[in-house]
Design a protein around this motif. Structure first.
Motif, PDB file in Angstrom:
ATOM      1  N   ILE A 263       0.998  -1.593   0.081  1.00  0.00           N
ATOM      2  CA  ILE A 263       0.016  -0.047   0.044  1.00  0.00           C
ATOM      3  C   ILE A 263       0.604   1.099  -0.108  1.00  0.00           C
ATOM      4  N   SER A 264       1.452   1.428   0.922  1.00  0.00           N
ATOM      5  CA  SER A 264       2.760   2.240   1.023  1.00  0.00           C
ATOM      6  C   SER A 264       3.469   2.681  -0.023  1.00  0.00           C
ATOM      7  N   ALA A 265       4.105   2.099  -1.124  1.00  0.00           N
ATOM      8  CA  ALA A 265       4.440   1.724  -2.379  1.00  0.00           C
ATOM      9  C   ALA A 265       4.198   2.579  -3.215  1.00  0.00           C
ATOM     10  N   ALA A 266       2.903   1.765  -3.161  1.00  0.00           N
ATOM     11  CA  ALA A 266       1.597   2.184  -4.198  1.00  0.00           C
ATOM     12  C   ALA A 266       1.289   3.347  -4.166  1.00  0.00           C
ATOM     13  N   ARG A 267       1.184   3.716  -3.066  1.00  0.00           N
ATOM     14  CA  ARG A 267       0.812   5.511  -2.964  1.00  0.00           C
ATOM     15  C   ARG A 267       1.984   6.441  -3.130  1.00  0.00           C
ATOM     16  N   ASN A 268       2.713   6.055  -2.807  1.00  0.00           N
ATOM     17  CA  ASN A 268       4.418   6.706  -3.656  1.00  0.00           C
ATOM     18  C   ASN A 268       4.396   6.940  -5.057  1.00  0.00           C
ATOM     19  N   GLU A 269       4.321   5.873  -5.648  1.00  0.00           N
ATOM     20  CA  GLU A 269       4.383   5.179  -7.052  1.00  0.00           C
ATOM     21  C   GLU A 269       3.297   6.417  -7.571  1.00  0.00           C
ATOM     22  N   ALA A 270       1.659   6.322  -6.649  1.00  0.00           N
ATOM     23  CA  ALA A 270       0.612   7.045  -7.823  1.00  0.00           C
ATOM     24  C   ALA A 270       0.851   8.193  -7.629  1.00  0.00           C
ATOM     25  N   ALA A 271       1.394   8.674  -6.126  1.00  0.00           N
ATOM     26  CA  ALA A 271       1.673  10.313  -6.367  1.00  0.00           C
ATOM     27  C   ALA A 271       3.429  10.580  -7.341  1.00  0.00           C
ATOM     28  N   GLU A 272       3.738  10.235  -7.373  1.00  0.00           N
ATOM     29  CA  GLU A 272       4.695  10.318  -8.513  1.00  0.00           C
ATOM     30  C   GLU A 272       4.132  10.236 -10.129  1.00  0.00           C
ATOM     31  N   ALA A 273       2.972   9.601 -10.488  1.00  0.00           N
ATOM     32  CA  ALA A 273       2.744   9.169 -11.760  1.00  0.00           C
ATOM     33  C   ALA A 273       1.217  10.282 -12.104  1.00  0.00           C
ATOM     34  N   GLY A 274       1.270  11.297 -11.020  1.00  0.00           N
ATOM     35  CA  GLY A 274       0.577  12.786 -10.701  1.00  0.00           C
ATOM     36  C   GLY A 274      -0.898  11.928 -10.723  1.00  0.00           C
ATOM     37  N   LEU A 275      -1.235  11.169  -9.682  1.00  0.00           N
ATOM     38  CA  LEU A 275      -2.639  10.349  -8.645  1.00  0.00           C
ATOM     39  C   LEU A 275      -2.340  10.626  -7.329  1.00  0.00           C
ATOM     40  N   ASP A 276      -3.998  10.847  -6.793  1.00  0.00           N
ATOM     41  CA  ASP A 276      -4.513  11.380  -5.669  1.00  0.00           C
ATOM     42  C   ASP A 276      -4.291   9.666  -4.949  1.00  0.00           C
ATOM     43  N   PRO A 277      -3.510   9.711  -4.038  1.00  0.00           N
ATOM     44  CA  PRO A 277      -2.684   7.709  -3.656  1.00  0.00           C
ATOM     45  C   PRO A 277      -3.607   7.627  -2.603  1.00  0.00           C
ATOM     46  N   GLN A 278      -4.330   8.786  -2.156  1.00  0.00           N
ATOM     47  CA  GLN A 278      -5.574   8.726  -1.303  1.00  0.00           C
ATOM     48  C   GLN A 278      -6.699   7.369  -1.712  1.00  0.00           C
ATOM     49  N   THR A 279      -6.773   8.122  -3.502  1.00  0.00           N
ATOM     50  CA  THR A 279      -8.376   7.142  -4.262  1.00  0.00           C
ATOM     51  C   THR A 279      -7.936   5.803  -5.135  1.00  0.00           C
ATOM     52  N   VAL A 280      -5.765   5.779  -4.488  1.00  0.00           N
ATOM     53  CA  VAL A 280      -5.821   4.490  -5.077  1.00  0.00           C
ATOM     54  C   VAL A 280      -5.583   3.012  -3.989  1.00  0.00           C
ATOM     55  N   GLU A 281      -5.743   3.459  -3.250  1.00  0.00           N
ATOM     56  CA  GLU A 281      -5.904   3.218  -1.781  1.00  0.00           C
ATOM     57  C   GLU A 281      -7.147   1.561  -1.885  1.00  0.00           C
ATOM     58  N   PRO A 282      -8.389   1.863  -2.470  1.00  0.00           N
ATOM     59  CA  PRO A 282      -8.964   0.738  -2.488  1.00  0.00           C
ATOM     60  C   PRO A 282      -8.725  -0.122  -3.484  1.00  0.00           C
ATOM     61  N   PHE A 283      -7.984   0.306  -4.641  1.00  0.00           N
ATOM     62  CA  PHE A 283      -7.330  -0.263  -5.714  1.00  0.00           C
ATOM     63  C   PHE A 283      -7.029  -1.505  -5.561  1.00  0.00           C
ATOM     64  N   VAL A 284      -5.618  -0.763  -4.650  1.00  0.00           N
ATOM     65  CA  VAL A 284      -5.103  -1.939  -3.769  1.00  0.00           C
ATOM     66  C   VAL A 284      -5.320  -2.919  -3.625  1.00  0.00           C
ATOM     67  N   HIS A 285      -6.003  -2.081  -2.054  1.00  0.00           N
ATOM     68  CA  HIS A 285      -6.983  -3.681  -1.823  1.00  0.00           C
ATOM     69  C   HIS A 285      -8.043  -4.478  -2.271  1.00  0.00           C
ATOM     70  N   ALA A 286      -8.605  -4.155  -3.330  1.00  0.00           N
ATOM     71  CA  ALA A 286      -8.895  -5.141  -4.226  1.00  0.00           C
ATOM     72  C   ALA A 286      -8.001  -5.382  -4.569  1.00  0.00           C
ATOM     73  N   LEU A 287      -7.583  -5.348  -5.564  1.00  0.00           N
ATOM     74  CA  LEU A 287      -6.370  -6.524  -6.050  1.00  0.00           C
ATOM     75  C   LEU A 287      -5.683  -7.160  -5.243  1.00  0.00           C
ATOM     76  N   MET A 288      -5.072  -7.126  -3.509  1.00  0.00           N
ATOM     77  CA  MET A 288      -4.978  -7.728  -3.345  1.00  0.00           C
ATOM     78  C   MET A 288      -5.896  -9.039  -2.430  1.00  0.00           C
ATOM     79  N   ASN A 289      -7.032  -8.940  -2.020  1.00  0.00           N
ATOM     80  CA  ASN A 289      -8.108  -9.227  -2.125  1.00  0.00           C
ATOM     81  C   ASN A 289      -8.239 -10.186  -3.103  1.00  0.00           C
ATOM     82  N   ALA A 290      -8.054 -10.104  -4.134  1.00  0.00           N
ATOM     83  CA  ALA A 290      -7.919 -11.184  -6.033  1.00  0.00           C
ATOM     84  C   ALA A 290      -6.962 -11.846  -5.350  1.00  0.00           C
ATOM     85  N   SER A 291      -6.042 -11.854  -5.192  1.00  0.00           N
ATOM     86  CA  SER A 291      -4.446 -12.197  -4.637  1.00  0.00           C
ATOM     87  C   SER A 291      -4.871 -13.085  -4.044  1.00  0.00           C
TER      88      SER A 291
END
Ligand SMILES: O=C(O)C(=O)C[C@]1(C(=O)O)C=C[C@@H](O)C=C1
Length: 161
Positions: free
Chosen positions: A46-74
Motif C-alpha cells: 500500500i505505501s509503495a503504491a501510494r508513493n508511485e501513485a503520487a509520482e505518476a500524478g494520481l491522488d494517492p488516497q484514491t488508489v488505496e481501495p483499488f490496491v486493497h481489491a487487488l490484494m483481495n483478488a490475489s
C-alpha cells in the motif's frame, strides 16, 4: 481516443500479469508452509503504491481501495490453488522464490499507476471501458465477484488536482 485504448489494453495485460503471478506465490507458500495473508507485506504494498501513485500524478488516497481489491483478488486466487492442491498435490518443478515474485509485483504496481494516470488524462472510465476491461481479465482462479470488486475500485481513482 486511440491513446486511451492503448492505456486500457496495457492496463488489462498488467492486471493479468499480476494475477497470474499468484500461482507461483501460492506454490512457494504451500512448500514453505507460509500463510497466504501477510499483513506486514500488505502495508508495504500500500505505501509503495501510494508513493508511485503520487509520482505518476494520481491522488494517492484514491488508489488505496483499488490496491486493497487487488490484494483481495490475489488472496482469493491463492486460496483456490491451495484448495485444489489438497486433492491433487503438485509434483516436480518448484516456483520462483517469493522475493522474486514480489519484485515483479512491485514493478507491475508501478506500471499500473503510470498507466492509470495516462488513461485518466482523457477522462474517467466509461461503462463500455469497464465492460471491456472485465472481459479481458482472465487469470486462472479469478472469480466474477473479484472482477466486479476490482472494476468498482478502479472507478474511484482520480488524478491529483
Ligand atoms: O506478497 C505476497 O505474499 C502476496 O501474496 C501478494 C499480496 C499482493 O497482492 O500484493 C497478496 C496477499 C498478501 O497478504 C500480501 C501481498
Amino acid at each position: 481516443g486511440s491513446v486511451s485504448n492503448v492505456s486500457l489494453s496495457t492496463l488489462s495485460s498488467t492486471l493479468n500479469q499480476r494475477m497470474v503471478l499468484m500461482r507461483d506465490v501460492a506454490e512457494f507458500k504451500a512448500v514453505h508452509h507460509l500463510p497466504v495473508e501477510d499483513l506486514a507485506r500488505e502495508d508495504n504494498v500500500i505505501s509503495a503504491a501510494r508513493n508511485e501513485a503520487a509520482e505518476a500524478g494520481l491522488d494517492p488516497q484514491t488508489v488505496e481501495p483499488f490496491v486493497h481489491a487487488l490484494m483481495n483478488a490475489s488472496k482469493a486466487i491463492q486460496y483456490r490453488y491451495l484448495a485444489d492442491w489438497l486433492a491433487t498435490p503438485q509434483q516436480g518443478a518448484s516456483a520462483q522464490t517469493l522475493a522474486s515474485s514480489r519484485e515483479q509485483i512491485q514493478q507491475l504496481d508501478q506500471q499500473l499507476m503510470t498507466t492509470l494516470s495516462q488513461y485518466l488524462l482523457t477522462g474517467s472510465f466509461s461503462r463500455d471501458d469497464l465492460t471491456w476491461l472485465g472481459s479481458q481479465l482472465n487469470a486462472p482462479n479469478l472469480s466474477k465477484a473479484d472482477i466486479d470488486n476490482l472494476l468498482h475500485a478502479l472507478t474511484q481513482i482520480r488524478r491529483a488536482v
